[in-house]
Design a protein around this motif. Sequence first.
Motif, PDB file in Angstrom:
ATOM      1  N   SER A  59       0.892  -1.156  -0.021  1.00  0.00           N
ATOM      2  CA  SER A  59      -0.096  -0.121   0.535  1.00  0.00           C
ATOM      3  C   SER A  59       1.063   1.331  -0.422  1.00  0.00           C
ATOM      4  CB  SER A  59      -1.242   0.134   1.288  1.00  0.00           C
ATOM      5  OG  SER A  59       0.050   0.086   2.244  1.00  0.00           O
ATOM      6  N   ASN A  60       1.966   1.286   0.359  1.00  0.00           N
ATOM      7  CA  ASN A  60       2.678   2.227   0.764  1.00  0.00           C
ATOM      8  C   ASN A  60       4.314   2.214  -0.763  1.00  0.00           C
ATOM      9  OD1 ASN A  60       1.145   3.277   2.799  1.00  0.00           O
ATOM     10  ND2 ASN A  60       2.571   2.252   4.352  1.00  0.00           N
ATOM     11  N   SER A  61       5.744   1.334  -0.224  1.00  0.00           N
ATOM     12  CA  SER A  61       6.230   1.284  -1.177  1.00  0.00           C
ATOM     13  C   SER A  61       6.910  -0.423  -0.837  1.00  0.00           C
ATOM     14  CB  SER A  61       7.091   1.689  -0.325  1.00  0.00           C
ATOM     15  OG  SER A  61       7.633   1.734   0.905  1.00  0.00           O
ATOM     16  N   VAL A  62       7.559  -0.414  -2.090  1.00  0.00           N
ATOM     17  CA  VAL A  62       8.243  -1.694  -2.115  1.00  0.00           C
ATOM     18  C   VAL A  62      10.021  -1.258  -2.445  1.00  0.00           C
ATOM     19  CG1 VAL A  62       6.142  -2.688  -3.683  1.00  0.00           C
ATOM     20  CG2 VAL A  62       8.703  -1.015  -4.968  1.00  0.00           C
ATOM     21  N   ARG A  63      10.698  -2.454  -2.001  1.00  0.00           N
ATOM     22  CA  ARG A  63      11.833  -2.418  -1.403  1.00  0.00           C
ATOM     23  C   ARG A  63      12.445  -3.931  -2.704  1.00  0.00           C
ATOM     24  NH1 ARG A  63      16.158  -0.981   0.460  1.00  0.00           N
ATOM     25  NH2 ARG A  63      14.757   0.034   2.739  1.00  0.00           N
ATOM     26  N   PHE A  64      13.424  -2.919  -4.071  1.00  0.00           N
ATOM     27  CA  PHE A  64      13.796  -3.132  -5.236  1.00  0.00           C
ATOM     28  C   PHE A  64      14.864  -4.722  -4.078  1.00  0.00           C
ATOM     29  CE2 PHE A  64      13.710  -3.825  -9.524  1.00  0.00           C
ATOM     30  CZ  PHE A  64      14.733  -4.162  -9.871  1.00  0.00           C
ATOM     31  N   MET A  65      14.865  -5.273  -4.510  1.00  0.00           N
ATOM     32  CA  MET A  65      16.213  -6.758  -3.713  1.00  0.00           C
ATOM     33  C   MET A  65      17.285  -6.255  -4.452  1.00  0.00           C
ATOM     34  SD  MET A  65      14.249  -6.563  -0.787  1.00  0.00           S
ATOM     35  CE  MET A  65      15.008  -7.959  -0.146  1.00  0.00           C
ATOM     36  N   SER A  66      18.015  -5.554  -4.369  1.00  0.00           N
ATOM     37  CA  SER A  66      18.864  -5.818  -5.429  1.00  0.00           C
ATOM     38  C   SER A  66      21.213  -4.830  -5.184  1.00  0.00           C
ATOM     39  CB  SER A  66      19.048  -4.688  -7.197  1.00  0.00           C
ATOM     40  OG  SER A  66      19.834  -4.899  -7.443  1.00  0.00           O
ATOM     41  N   SER A  67      21.378  -5.444  -5.143  1.00  0.00           N
ATOM     42  CA  SER A  67      22.970  -4.838  -4.677  1.00  0.00           C
ATOM     43  C   SER A  67      23.442  -3.333  -5.513  1.00  0.00           C
ATOM     44  CB  SER A  67      23.940  -5.789  -5.267  1.00  0.00           C
ATOM     45  OG  SER A  67      24.532  -6.174  -6.470  1.00  0.00           O
ATOM     46  N   GLU A  68      22.530  -3.426  -6.799  1.00  0.00           N
ATOM     47  CA  GLU A  68      22.604  -2.143  -7.849  1.00  0.00           C
ATOM     48  C   GLU A  68      21.679  -1.222  -7.188  1.00  0.00           C
ATOM     49  OE1 GLU A  68      22.019  -4.084 -11.540  1.00  0.00           O
ATOM     50  OE2 GLU A  68      24.065  -2.882 -12.144  1.00  0.00           O
ATOM     51  N   MET A  69      22.004  -0.339  -7.002  1.00  0.00           N
ATOM     52  CA  MET A  69      20.986   1.210  -6.929  1.00  0.00           C
ATOM     53  C   MET A  69      20.396   1.722  -7.782  1.00  0.00           C
ATOM     54  SD  MET A  69      22.258   2.224  -4.554  1.00  0.00           S
ATOM     55  CE  MET A  69      20.684   3.189  -3.530  1.00  0.00           C
ATOM     56  N   VAL A  70      19.247   1.601  -7.691  1.00  0.00           N
ATOM     57  CA  VAL A  70      18.137   2.411  -8.742  1.00  0.00           C
ATOM     58  C   VAL A  70      18.512   3.885  -8.559  1.00  0.00           C
ATOM     59  CG1 VAL A  70      15.384   2.117  -8.668  1.00  0.00           C
ATOM     60  CG2 VAL A  70      16.206   0.098  -8.019  1.00  0.00           C
ATOM     61  N   THR A  71      18.170   3.562  -9.636  1.00  0.00           N
ATOM     62  CA  THR A  71      18.018   5.244  -9.917  1.00  0.00           C
ATOM     63  C   THR A  71      17.313   5.852 -11.108  1.00  0.00           C
ATOM     64  OG1 THR A  71      19.120   4.853 -12.633  1.00  0.00           O
ATOM     65  CG2 THR A  71      20.720   4.750 -10.882  1.00  0.00           C
ATOM     66  N   SER A  72      15.883   5.631 -11.331  1.00  0.00           N
ATOM     67  CA  SER A  72      14.881   5.856 -11.314  1.00  0.00           C
ATOM     68  C   SER A  72      13.387   4.605 -11.680  1.00  0.00           C
ATOM     69  CB  SER A  72      14.636   6.175 -13.085  1.00  0.00           C
ATOM     70  OG  SER A  72      14.293   5.249 -14.314  1.00  0.00           O
ATOM     71  N   ALA A  73      12.709   5.077 -11.661  1.00  0.00           N
ATOM     72  CA  ALA A  73      10.961   4.263 -11.256  1.00  0.00           C
ATOM     73  C   ALA A  73      10.054   4.845 -12.314  1.00  0.00           C
ATOM     74  CB  ALA A  73      10.850   3.376 -10.026  1.00  0.00           C
ATOM     75  N   LEU A  74       9.113   3.790 -12.605  1.00  0.00           N
ATOM     76  CA  LEU A  74       8.628   4.872 -13.677  1.00  0.00           C
ATOM     77  C   LEU A  74       6.887   3.450 -13.353  1.00  0.00           C
ATOM     78  CD1 LEU A  74       9.470   5.551 -17.135  1.00  0.00           C
ATOM     79  CD2 LEU A  74       9.296   7.311 -15.443  1.00  0.00           C
ATOM     80  N   ALA A  75       5.662   3.809 -13.145  1.00  0.00           N
ATOM     81  CA  ALA A  75       5.281   3.200 -13.124  1.00  0.00           C
ATOM     82  C   ALA A  75       4.082   3.175 -14.139  1.00  0.00           C
ATOM     83  CB  ALA A  75       3.708   3.379 -11.579  1.00  0.00           C
ATOM     84  N   MET A  76       3.747   2.215 -15.152  1.00  0.00           N
ATOM     85  CA  MET A  76       2.830   2.303 -16.034  1.00  0.00           C
ATOM     86  C   MET A  76       1.578   0.975 -16.190  1.00  0.00           C
ATOM     87  SD  MET A  76       5.780   1.521 -18.774  1.00  0.00           S
ATOM     88  CE  MET A  76       6.488   0.197 -18.493  1.00  0.00           C
ATOM     89  N   ASP A  77       0.743   1.751 -17.207  1.00  0.00           N
ATOM     90  CA  ASP A  77      -0.744   0.656 -16.820  1.00  0.00           C
ATOM     91  C   ASP A  77       0.305  -0.297 -17.810  1.00  0.00           C
ATOM     92  OD1 ASP A  77      -0.756   1.438 -19.900  1.00  0.00           O
ATOM     93  OD2 ASP A  77      -2.527   2.612 -19.371  1.00  0.00           O
ATOM     94  N   LEU A  78      -0.607  -1.858 -17.137  1.00  0.00           N
ATOM     95  CA  LEU A  78      -0.493  -2.981 -17.942  1.00  0.00           C
ATOM     96  C   LEU A  78      -1.170  -2.633 -19.656  1.00  0.00           C
ATOM     97  CD1 LEU A  78      -2.322  -5.526 -15.580  1.00  0.00           C
ATOM     98  CD2 LEU A  78      -0.403  -4.514 -15.605  1.00  0.00           C
ATOM     99  N   PHE A  79      -0.872  -1.836 -19.940  1.00  0.00           N
ATOM    100  CA  PHE A  79      -0.904  -1.482 -21.150  1.00  0.00           C
ATOM    101  C   PHE A  79       0.260  -0.584 -21.814  1.00  0.00           C
ATOM    102  CE2 PHE A  79      -5.243  -2.093 -21.349  1.00  0.00           C
ATOM    103  CZ  PHE A  79      -5.598  -2.954 -22.107  1.00  0.00           C
ATOM    104  N   GLY A  80       1.234  -0.229 -21.010  1.00  0.00           N
ATOM    105  CA  GLY A  80       2.700   0.763 -21.344  1.00  0.00           C
ATOM    106  C   GLY A  80       2.711   2.195 -21.424  1.00  0.00           C
ATOM    107  N   ASN A  81       1.271   2.755 -20.720  1.00  0.00           N
ATOM    108  CA  ASN A  81       1.099   3.579 -20.847  1.00  0.00           C
ATOM    109  C   ASN A  81       1.109   4.151 -19.490  1.00  0.00           C
ATOM    110  OD1 ASN A  81       0.090   4.720 -23.626  1.00  0.00           O
ATOM    111  ND2 ASN A  81      -2.382   3.068 -21.930  1.00  0.00           N
TER     112      ASN A  81
END
Length: 590
Positions: A527-549
């Motif tokens: 409901s609030n946030s998710v953690r990206f389980m990776s040793s590499e740092m996340v530089t950007s994150a986009l939310a898209m609908d299931l059609f890719g918009n």
Amino acid sequence: AFSEDCYYVIWQHKFMTMRTSLTVLLCLILCLELIAQSGVITIDEDYSDWDSNYTTFTDGVDVSGGLDLLEVQVTNDEDYLFIKLTADSDFDLTDDLVDHELWMIIDADNDPSTGYFEQDGYGSELSLNFLDPSAWFNVPSTSVQVSYGDIGFVSAPTVTSNTFEIAIPRAIKPNGVHSLFSSDTIRILFDDRINDDQMPDDGEVFQYVFDDSPTDSLVPLNLAKLDSSDVRVTTYNLHLNSGWQGASNLLNVQTVIQALDADVYAFQESSGSSAALVKNFMNLWIPLSTSNGWYAKKQGDLITCSRWPFLEQWGLTRNLATLIDLPSSYPHDAIVFNAHLSCCANDDGRQEQVDELVEFLLDITSQSGIDTIPDSTGIIITGDMNFVGYAQQITTMLTGDIQNTSTYGSGGPLDWDSTALSDAVPLHADQRMSHTWRDRDGDGYPPGRLDFQVFSDAVLNLEQGFVLDTEAMSPSRLNEYDLDELDTYWASDHLPVTVDYSFIPVVGTTITQNDVPAPHIYPNPSSNSVRFMSSEMVTSALAMDLFGNLVRVLAVKENVIQLDNLAAGIYLLDVTAGSHRFFEKVIVIR
């Protein structure tokens, strides 16, 4: 004793004085002057930016028959006067496919006693006949014929419609000396002299007062890709039928092509050059770190250049189709149509050519066709379409609505999901316009959108698109991209149209450039946030609908991606971490 000429001058003076007095009296009663409102308008065939609060004149019903003018809306920003014209039925503004002789009259100094007398209350400084590739600029003591380019006139669309939008620069000097607009208040009249329809009618006056309230400034587009993995396609009619070798404007062409740095170039009007010659130029201008360098295919005046190999080539009428072998990091290959359809008044020829294109595309996307391409292949139709005249040609190219069914079949939806293809409609990188051709050689026709990019939105996302016009760029922008102000002017009378595409990822799969397994996100649902389980740092994150918009750009801190601004639902996260890009489905609950 006075001569007869003197008596005539005295009589004429009394008549003009009487006419002016009567006009002033009429205006006190009949002038319609509404409160102006500045606005941000884009000349792009989309009228959703026309606010209902903009100054509007609605005409009475015309009972004489024929085309009926209904409404005119007016607004302005710091640089342009904008006009939207609406009629009761479709017609072509600059062609007589439907009978009309439509004039636009502007009393630019708000003084009916100056300029050319049109009807009561109007002394025209600008008289423009849309069927004639010129206008009359009526300045003190003289009238001069000027071109659309002289008045900076831009309109859209170039095909039949019941609505047109027009832009004229406020600072324009049509004869190079006198300003067109010498008053903050102007009067506007439309007059169809074949159908005898004036808007407003004789005896009424429509006034507009410029509003100098500031509007939102345009933020120029960055010419670089938003993501290096996007597939960039540029279409460019170079008007080089005599050949690239020895062309006097080749240096301008070179700097433009280098600045765009596309993956695929679709060139038109290059009949005088071989594919091998253009390939050599491309290898010199944009060297590739491959043994082959650029690939090139030619048909007629069409040359398609690609960073990647061609799997197949088909020749249609005035249309070269190539299937491009994209690297394995992409989920599908792409078919690119490079078209240069018949010009000008040849509506029948253009319709025949788009009918043929539709028949061919339906055949190769059908598993029962003579030639077939794999499902979900990216489809891109681009080139100089010369769409003037009937709008049906555009409709056919997008929807598959074939007109000559006896020859080309019944037609049908063209995209993989049985819907219409999408028209990218790229805008200028540095101004709110969409035209791709402007009069450089004295033809006299107004600027128009002749060069298109149409694509399959079932498998491709349009990440960014733009039209490059170096004359509209600031010195700092030109310097940033190693361009000169007149590069696009001298290179061609067409402007290059560039679009960046990405493939819509398949839900539940991971697409990366190096096939790196996707890390997990936790918790999911959240409901609030998710953690990206990776040793590499996340530089950007986009939310898209299931059609890719794209839905929202998400905030990220130390690999924790915030979801609190998203409504409940299922989204596709587009995450860049290190040198990799990942796609993961996430469920947001509330």
